[in-house]
Design a protein around this motif. Structure first.
Motif, PDB file in Angstrom:
ATOM      1  N   PHE A  94       0.827  -1.209   0.000  1.00 27.27           N
ATOM      2  CA  PHE A  94       0.000   0.000   0.000  1.00 27.27           C
ATOM      3  C   PHE A  94       0.860   1.258   0.000  1.00 27.27           C
ATOM      4  O   PHE A  94       0.521   2.258  -0.630  1.00 27.27           O
ATOM      5  N   GLY A  95       1.973   1.218   0.682  1.00 30.57           N
ATOM      6  CA  GLY A  95       2.887   2.360   0.709  1.00 30.57           C
ATOM      7  C   GLY A  95       3.464   2.635  -0.673  1.00 30.57           C
ATOM      8  O   GLY A  95       3.500   3.783  -1.136  1.00 30.57           O
ATOM      9  N   ILE A  96       3.919   1.575  -1.326  1.00 29.28           N
ATOM     10  CA  ILE A  96       4.475   1.732  -2.674  1.00 29.28           C
ATOM     11  C   ILE A  96       3.399   2.197  -3.644  1.00 29.28           C
ATOM     12  O   ILE A  96       3.632   3.084  -4.471  1.00 29.28           O
ATOM     13  N   LEU A  97       2.204   1.612  -3.551  1.00 28.15           N
ATOM     14  CA  LEU A  97       1.087   2.026  -4.407  1.00 28.15           C
ATOM     15  C   LEU A  97       0.749   3.503  -4.201  1.00 28.15           C
ATOM     16  O   LEU A  97       0.508   4.245  -5.153  1.00 28.15           O
ATOM     17  N   GLY A  98       0.751   3.938  -2.953  1.00 25.71           N
ATOM     18  CA  GLY A  98       0.477   5.344  -2.646  1.00 25.71           C
ATOM     19  C   GLY A  98       1.515   6.268  -3.247  1.00 25.71           C
ATOM     20  O   GLY A  98       1.173   7.319  -3.807  1.00 25.71           O
ATOM     21  N   ILE A  99       2.775   5.881  -3.176  1.00 23.36           N
ATOM     22  CA  ILE A  99       3.850   6.702  -3.749  1.00 23.36           C
ATOM     23  C   ILE A  99       3.717   6.773  -5.265  1.00 23.36           C
ATOM     24  O   ILE A  99       3.844   7.840  -5.867  1.00 23.36           O
ATOM     25  N   VAL A 100       3.434   5.630  -5.899  1.00 24.01           N
ATOM     26  CA  VAL A 100       3.262   5.605  -7.354  1.00 24.01           C
ATOM     27  C   VAL A 100       2.080   6.486  -7.769  1.00 24.01           C
ATOM     28  O   VAL A 100       2.178   7.269  -8.724  1.00 24.01           O
ATOM     29  N   LEU A 101       0.961   6.380  -7.064  1.00 22.00           N
ATOM     30  CA  LEU A 101      -0.204   7.213  -7.382  1.00 22.00           C
ATOM     31  C   LEU A 101       0.096   8.698  -7.197  1.00 22.00           C
ATOM     32  O   LEU A 101      -0.320   9.540  -7.992  1.00 22.00           O
ATOM     33  N   PHE A 102       0.820   9.021  -6.148  1.00 20.80           N
ATOM     34  CA  PHE A 102       1.191  10.412  -5.888  1.00 20.80           C
ATOM     35  C   PHE A 102       1.993  10.990  -7.056  1.00 20.80           C
ATOM     36  O   PHE A 102       1.704  12.082  -7.553  1.00 20.80           O
ATOM     37  N   PHE A 103       3.000  10.242  -7.502  1.00 17.56           N
ATOM     38  CA  PHE A 103       3.824  10.724  -8.611  1.00 17.56           C
ATOM     39  C   PHE A 103       3.043  10.760  -9.927  1.00 17.56           C
ATOM     40  O   PHE A 103       3.267  11.635 -10.757  1.00 17.56           O
ATOM     41  N   ALA A 104       2.108   9.844 -10.119  1.00 14.74           N
ATOM     42  CA  ALA A 104       1.282   9.865 -11.328  1.00 14.74           C
ATOM     43  C   ALA A 104       0.400  11.106 -11.353  1.00 14.74           C
ATOM     44  O   ALA A 104       0.257  11.763 -12.395  1.00 14.74           O
ATOM     45  N   VAL A 105      -0.189  11.455 -10.217  1.00 13.55           N
ATOM     46  CA  VAL A 105      -1.017  12.658 -10.137  1.00 13.55           C
ATOM     47  C   VAL A 105      -0.166  13.905 -10.360  1.00 13.55           C
ATOM     48  O   VAL A 105      -0.557  14.813 -11.104  1.00 13.55           O
ATOM     49  N   CYS A 106       0.996  13.949  -9.757  1.00 15.09           N
ATOM     50  CA  CYS A 106       1.889  15.103  -9.958  1.00 15.09           C
ATOM     51  C   CYS A 106       2.304  15.236 -11.413  1.00 15.09           C
ATOM     52  O   CYS A 106       2.331  16.350 -11.956  1.00 15.09           O
ATOM     53  N   ALA A 107       2.620  14.128 -12.062  1.00 16.13           N
ATOM     54  CA  ALA A 107       3.010  14.171 -13.472  1.00 16.13           C
ATOM     55  C   ALA A 107       1.844  14.657 -14.336  1.00 16.13           C
ATOM     56  O   ALA A 107       2.040  15.450 -15.265  1.00 16.13           O
ATOM     57  N   GLY A 108       0.623  14.210 -14.038  1.00 21.35           N
ATOM     58  CA  GLY A 108      -0.551  14.660 -14.789  1.00 21.35           C
ATOM     59  C   GLY A 108      -0.793  16.151 -14.623  1.00 21.35           C
ATOM     60  O   GLY A 108      -1.082  16.856 -15.591  1.00 21.35           O
TER      61      GLY A 108
ATOM     62  N   TYR B 186      -7.784  39.767 -36.577  1.00 18.79           N
ATOM     63  CA  TYR B 186      -7.786  38.365 -36.173  1.00 18.79           C
ATOM     64  C   TYR B 186      -6.718  38.140 -35.115  1.00 18.79           C
ATOM     65  O   TYR B 186      -5.659  38.769 -35.135  1.00 18.79           O
ATOM     66  N   ILE B 187      -7.022  37.247 -34.201  1.00 17.32           N
ATOM     67  CA  ILE B 187      -6.134  37.009 -33.078  1.00 17.32           C
ATOM     68  C   ILE B 187      -5.981  35.503 -32.844  1.00 17.32           C
ATOM     69  O   ILE B 187      -6.913  34.736 -33.068  1.00 17.32           O
ATOM     70  N   LYS B 188      -4.780  35.119 -32.445  1.00 20.12           N
ATOM     71  CA  LYS B 188      -4.495  33.733 -32.062  1.00 20.12           C
ATOM     72  C   LYS B 188      -4.043  33.752 -30.611  1.00 20.12           C
ATOM     73  O   LYS B 188      -3.187  34.556 -30.232  1.00 20.12           O
ATOM     74  N   VAL B 189      -4.648  32.901 -29.779  1.00 25.82           N
ATOM     75  CA  VAL B 189      -4.220  32.788 -28.388  1.00 25.82           C
ATOM     76  C   VAL B 189      -3.712  31.374 -28.149  1.00 25.82           C
ATOM     77  O   VAL B 189      -4.160  30.419 -28.778  1.00 25.82           O
ATOM     78  N   ASN B 190      -2.749  31.272 -27.250  1.00 26.29           N
ATOM     79  CA  ASN B 190      -2.308  29.972 -26.778  1.00 26.29           C
ATOM     80  C   ASN B 190      -3.019  29.753 -25.449  1.00 26.29           C
ATOM     81  O   ASN B 190      -2.886  30.563 -24.537  1.00 26.29           O
ATOM     82  N   TYR B 191      -3.799  28.685 -25.368  1.00 28.84           N
ATOM     83  CA  TYR B 191      -4.656  28.442 -24.205  1.00 28.84           C
ATOM     84  C   TYR B 191      -4.272  27.131 -23.533  1.00 28.84           C
ATOM     85  O   TYR B 191      -4.117  26.112 -24.194  1.00 28.84           O
ATOM     86  N   MET B 192      -4.104  27.198 -22.217  1.00 25.62           N
ATOM     87  CA  MET B 192      -3.829  26.006 -21.411  1.00 25.62           C
ATOM     88  C   MET B 192      -4.980  25.802 -20.443  1.00 25.62           C
ATOM     89  O   MET B 192      -5.487  26.770 -19.862  1.00 25.62           O
ATOM     90  N   ARG B 193      -5.374  24.558 -20.275  1.00 22.34           N
ATOM     91  CA  ARG B 193      -6.535  24.244 -19.450  1.00 22.34           C
ATOM     92  C   ARG B 193      -6.413  24.801 -18.023  1.00 22.34           C
ATOM     93  O   ARG B 193      -7.371  25.351 -17.499  1.00 22.34           O
ATOM     94  N   LEU B 194      -5.263  24.681 -17.393  1.00 25.68           N
ATOM     95  CA  LEU B 194      -5.123  25.149 -16.016  1.00 25.68           C
ATOM     96  C   LEU B 194      -4.720  26.612 -15.911  1.00 25.68           C
ATOM     97  O   LEU B 194      -5.062  27.280 -14.953  1.00 25.68           O
TER      98      LEU B 194
END
Length: 112
Positions: free
Chosen positions: A9-23, A80-88
């Motif tokens: 569970f500890g290893i799974l938690g660490i992997v999930l944490f890094f996956a969320v951070c990478a996303g 005319y205008i072009k914008v670069n848009y990021m979701r966050l």
């Protein structure tokens, strides 16, 4: 046996944490799209000496999205205008473009 489960569970938690951070990192810095619009000066409000435009933009596929962005000056009507848009992060940059510089599916929206 309990130590083995705790370790898993500890290893799974660490992997999930890094996956969320990478996303989140990807969405904040790499998930960007270009959108195109035409300036309509009836579509802004002035707040704190900035012009806040809210316009209908089109992506490369011709799909529309309402996007808001700020400038320090009134933009020229009909350009005319072009914008670069990021979701966050929202609009990260904008520039004036010529109609011929836009993707074909976007040009078709304005050639009517």
């Amino acid at each position: 046996m309990n130590n083995y489960k705790s370790l898993c569970f500890g290893i799974l938690g660490i992997v999930l944490f890094f996956a969320v951070c990478a996303g989140l990192f990807y969405m904040a810095f790499y998930d960007n799209n270009d959108y195109y619009s035409v300036i309509d000066n009836s579509k802004y409000v002035i707040k704190d000496s900035e012009y806040r435009y809210t316009l209908k933009f089109y992506d490369n596929d011709g799909d529309n999205k309402m996007i808001s962005f700020n400038t320090t000056r009134e933009l020229k009507e009909g350009r005319y205008i072009k914008v670069n848009y990021m979701r966050l992060r929202g609009v990260t940059s904008w520039e004036e473009v010529m109609l011929d510089d836009m993707p074909l599916k976007v040009r078709e929206k304005y050639d009517r």
